[in-house]
Write a protein that holds these residues in place. Structure first.
Motif, PDB file in Angstrom:
ATOM      1  N   PRO A  47     -29.999  17.714  87.780  1.00 25.18           N
ATOM      2  CA  PRO A  47     -31.207  16.892  87.681  1.00 25.18           C
ATOM      3  C   PRO A  47     -31.381  16.274  86.298  1.00 25.18           C
ATOM      4  O   PRO A  47     -30.604  16.553  85.384  1.00 25.18           O
ATOM      5  CB  PRO A  47     -32.331  17.898  87.974  1.00 25.18           C
ATOM      6  CG  PRO A  47     -31.777  19.211  87.571  1.00 25.18           C
ATOM      7  CD  PRO A  47     -30.300  19.149  87.825  1.00 25.18           C
ATOM      8  N   ASP A  50     -34.673  11.764  93.679  1.00 29.57           N
ATOM      9  CA  ASP A  50     -33.225  11.998  93.737  1.00 29.57           C
ATOM     10  C   ASP A  50     -32.868  13.055  94.800  1.00 29.57           C
ATOM     11  O   ASP A  50     -31.841  12.952  95.469  1.00 29.57           O
ATOM     12  CB  ASP A  50     -32.689  12.458  92.369  1.00 29.57           C
ATOM     13  CG  ASP A  50     -32.741  11.351  91.318  1.00 29.57           C
ATOM     14  OD1 ASP A  50     -32.968  10.183  91.684  1.00 29.57           O
ATOM     15  OD2 ASP A  50     -32.554  11.659  90.126  1.00 29.57           O
ATOM     16  N   ASP A  66     -22.781  17.592  87.927  1.00 26.54           N
ATOM     17  CA  ASP A  66     -24.015  17.054  88.512  1.00 26.54           C
ATOM     18  C   ASP A  66     -25.211  17.881  88.072  1.00 26.54           C
ATOM     19  O   ASP A  66     -25.069  19.021  87.614  1.00 26.54           O
ATOM     20  CB  ASP A  66     -23.919  17.073  90.048  1.00 26.54           C
ATOM     21  CG  ASP A  66     -22.889  16.073  90.557  1.00 26.54           C
ATOM     22  OD1 ASP A  66     -22.999  14.880  90.217  1.00 26.54           O
ATOM     23  OD2 ASP A  66     -21.963  16.494  91.282  1.00 26.54           O
ATOM     24  N   ASP A 108     -36.731  13.703  89.938  1.00 26.00           N
ATOM     25  CA  ASP A 108     -36.121  14.817  90.687  1.00 26.00           C
ATOM     26  C   ASP A 108     -36.468  14.691  92.168  1.00 26.00           C
ATOM     27  O   ASP A 108     -35.620  14.827  93.043  1.00 26.00           O
ATOM     28  CB  ASP A 108     -36.668  16.164  90.221  1.00 26.00           C
ATOM     29  CG  ASP A 108     -36.093  16.611  88.891  1.00 26.00           C
ATOM     30  OD1 ASP A 108     -35.212  15.914  88.344  1.00 26.00           O
ATOM     31  OD2 ASP A 108     -36.533  17.674  88.397  1.00 26.00           O
ATOM     32  N   GLY A 132     -24.807   7.848  85.386  1.00 28.11           N
ATOM     33  CA  GLY A 132     -26.219   7.477  85.307  1.00 28.11           C
ATOM     34  C   GLY A 132     -26.390   6.108  84.651  1.00 28.11           C
ATOM     35  O   GLY A 132     -27.301   5.357  84.993  1.00 28.11           O
ATOM     36  N   SER A 143     -33.654   5.295  89.222  1.00 27.31           N
ATOM     37  CA  SER A 143     -33.781   6.192  90.378  1.00 27.31           C
ATOM     38  C   SER A 143     -34.279   5.441  91.615  1.00 27.31           C
ATOM     39  O   SER A 143     -34.023   5.853  92.748  1.00 27.31           O
ATOM     40  CB  SER A 143     -34.636   7.414  90.051  1.00 27.31           C
ATOM     41  OG  SER A 143     -36.003   7.114  90.081  1.00 27.31           O
ATOM     42  N   THR A 156     -28.339  22.861  85.522  1.00 27.06           N
ATOM     43  CA  THR A 156     -29.756  22.747  85.819  1.00 27.06           C
ATOM     44  C   THR A 156     -30.585  23.505  84.774  1.00 27.06           C
ATOM     45  O   THR A 156     -30.048  24.174  83.898  1.00 27.06           O
ATOM     46  CB  THR A 156     -30.031  23.260  87.260  1.00 27.06           C
ATOM     47  OG1 THR A 156     -31.390  23.057  87.555  1.00 27.06           O
ATOM     48  CG2 THR A 156     -29.689  24.718  87.435  1.00 27.06           C
ATOM     49  N   LEU A 165     -29.415  14.480  95.515  1.00 26.89           N
ATOM     50  CA  LEU A 165     -29.002  15.438  94.487  1.00 26.89           C
ATOM     51  C   LEU A 165     -29.012  16.840  95.066  1.00 26.89           C
ATOM     52  O   LEU A 165     -30.045  17.328  95.514  1.00 26.89           O
ATOM     53  CB  LEU A 165     -29.991  15.363  93.307  1.00 26.89           C
ATOM     54  CG  LEU A 165     -29.891  16.502  92.292  1.00 26.89           C
ATOM     55  CD1 LEU A 165     -28.565  16.457  91.536  1.00 26.89           C
ATOM     56  CD2 LEU A 165     -31.063  16.450  91.317  1.00 26.89           C
ATOM     57  N   ARG A 181     -25.197  12.644  89.867  1.00 32.29           N
ATOM     58  CA  ARG A 181     -25.979  13.392  90.849  1.00 32.29           C
ATOM     59  C   ARG A 181     -25.161  13.753  92.090  1.00 32.29           C
ATOM     60  O   ARG A 181     -25.455  14.728  92.779  1.00 32.29           O
ATOM     61  CB  ARG A 181     -27.187  12.551  91.326  1.00 32.29           C
ATOM     62  CG  ARG A 181     -28.149  12.106  90.239  1.00 32.29           C
ATOM     63  CD  ARG A 181     -28.933  13.296  89.717  1.00 32.29           C
ATOM     64  NE  ARG A 181     -29.995  12.896  88.782  1.00 32.29           N
ATOM     65  CZ  ARG A 181     -29.795  12.498  87.530  1.00 32.29           C
ATOM     66  NH1 ARG A 181     -28.577  12.416  87.046  1.00 32.29           N
ATOM     67  NH2 ARG A 181     -30.814  12.207  86.743  1.00 32.29           N
ATOM     68  N   ASP A 182     -24.157  12.907  92.395  1.00 33.64           N
ATOM     69  CA  ASP A 182     -23.427  13.046  93.671  1.00 33.64           C
ATOM     70  C   ASP A 182     -21.919  13.074  93.449  1.00 33.64           C
ATOM     71  O   ASP A 182     -21.161  12.762  94.358  1.00 33.64           O
ATOM     72  CB  ASP A 182     -23.767  11.854  94.576  1.00 33.64           C
ATOM     73  CG  ASP A 182     -23.336  10.524  93.951  1.00 33.64           C
ATOM     74  OD1 ASP A 182     -23.153  10.460  92.720  1.00 33.64           O
ATOM     75  OD2 ASP A 182     -23.174   9.540  94.705  1.00 33.64           O
TER      76      ASP A 182
END
Ligand code: CDP
Length: 208
Positions: free
Chosen positions: A10, A162, A8, A159, A34, A77, A125, A170, A108-109
């Protein structure tokens, strides 16, 4: 035996690059989650209702060539905030994660909601500026006309959306290994990610 790797992070942090490298190195199936949201975003832009788009998604949809644009990313998003859209995608993602031989999923999850039991969780990240620069290069190499400022604004806006949504925001799972790629080159980031997976596979007694 299933072995799930959840990656996961951003926008434009390098999840895709790391996921593809891990999938090749360990010969695991890979799902870029995604893309699911991007397809639904693209269909919403074409006038379709997001839930209907989520319920009728096909494998061919994921091969559309228009999914990487900034407009589609923004739309993705927006539909990703909707709990019913996320729910409609859950079973497919979980089934993919459980496939025999193992799987890598990035999104993201994945480590927090889709596969909280994943054997490996990475949170990739980097600073917003570094991510925007990378995405800017990616887009301009593909012939998209844009500016670094525009890309940075898109990254920041997504970001924000999310991280602050109610459903599956996120955030790193408590047991995720963080990889900050702000100052790492691609090779070093991949090498480190592979070393984390090797260690986890050893402790799970999986032959690599
Ligand atoms: O490639 P990039 O990191 O820019 O974006 P992506 O992974 O293709 O995801 C596009 C959008 O889909 C994100 O901004 C999220 O809003 C959403 N998404 C999500 O909510 N959950 C996921 N598991 C994957 C993506």
């Amino acid at each position: 035996m299933s072995f799930t790797i959840a990656i996961d992070g951003p926008a434009a942090a390098g999840k895709g690059t790391i996921s593809r490298a891990i999938s090749t190195h360990f010969n695991l199936a890979h799902l870029d989650t995604g893309l699911l949201y991007r397809v639904i975003g693209a269909k919403m832009l074409a006038g379709e209702a997001p839930l209907a788009a989520a319920q009728t998604l096909t494998a061919t949809d994921l091969e559309r060539s228009d999914l990487r644009s900034a407009g589609v990313a923004q739309a993705a998003s927006k539909v990703a905030v909707l709990p019913e859209v996320r729910a409609a995608l859950t079973d497919f993602q979980r089934a993919f994660a459980q496939r025999a031989g193992g799987a890598v999923l990035d999104g993201r999850d994945i480590g927090t909601v889709i596969c909280p039991e994943a054997e490996v969780k990475l949170f990739v990240t980097a600073s917003a500026e570094v991510r925007a620069k990378r995405r800017f290069l990616e887009l301009t190499q593909k012939g998209t006309v844009t500016t670094l400022e525009e890309v940075l604004a898109d990254v920041r806006q997504r970001d924000e959306r999310d991280m602050n949504r109610i459903e599956a925001p996120l955030k790193p799972a408590d047991d995720a290994v963080r990889i900050d790629t702000s100052e790492l080159n691609v090779e070093d980031a991949i090498r480190y990610a592979i070393s984390v997976v090797v260690e986890k596979r050893k402790s799970a007694n999986v032959l690599t």
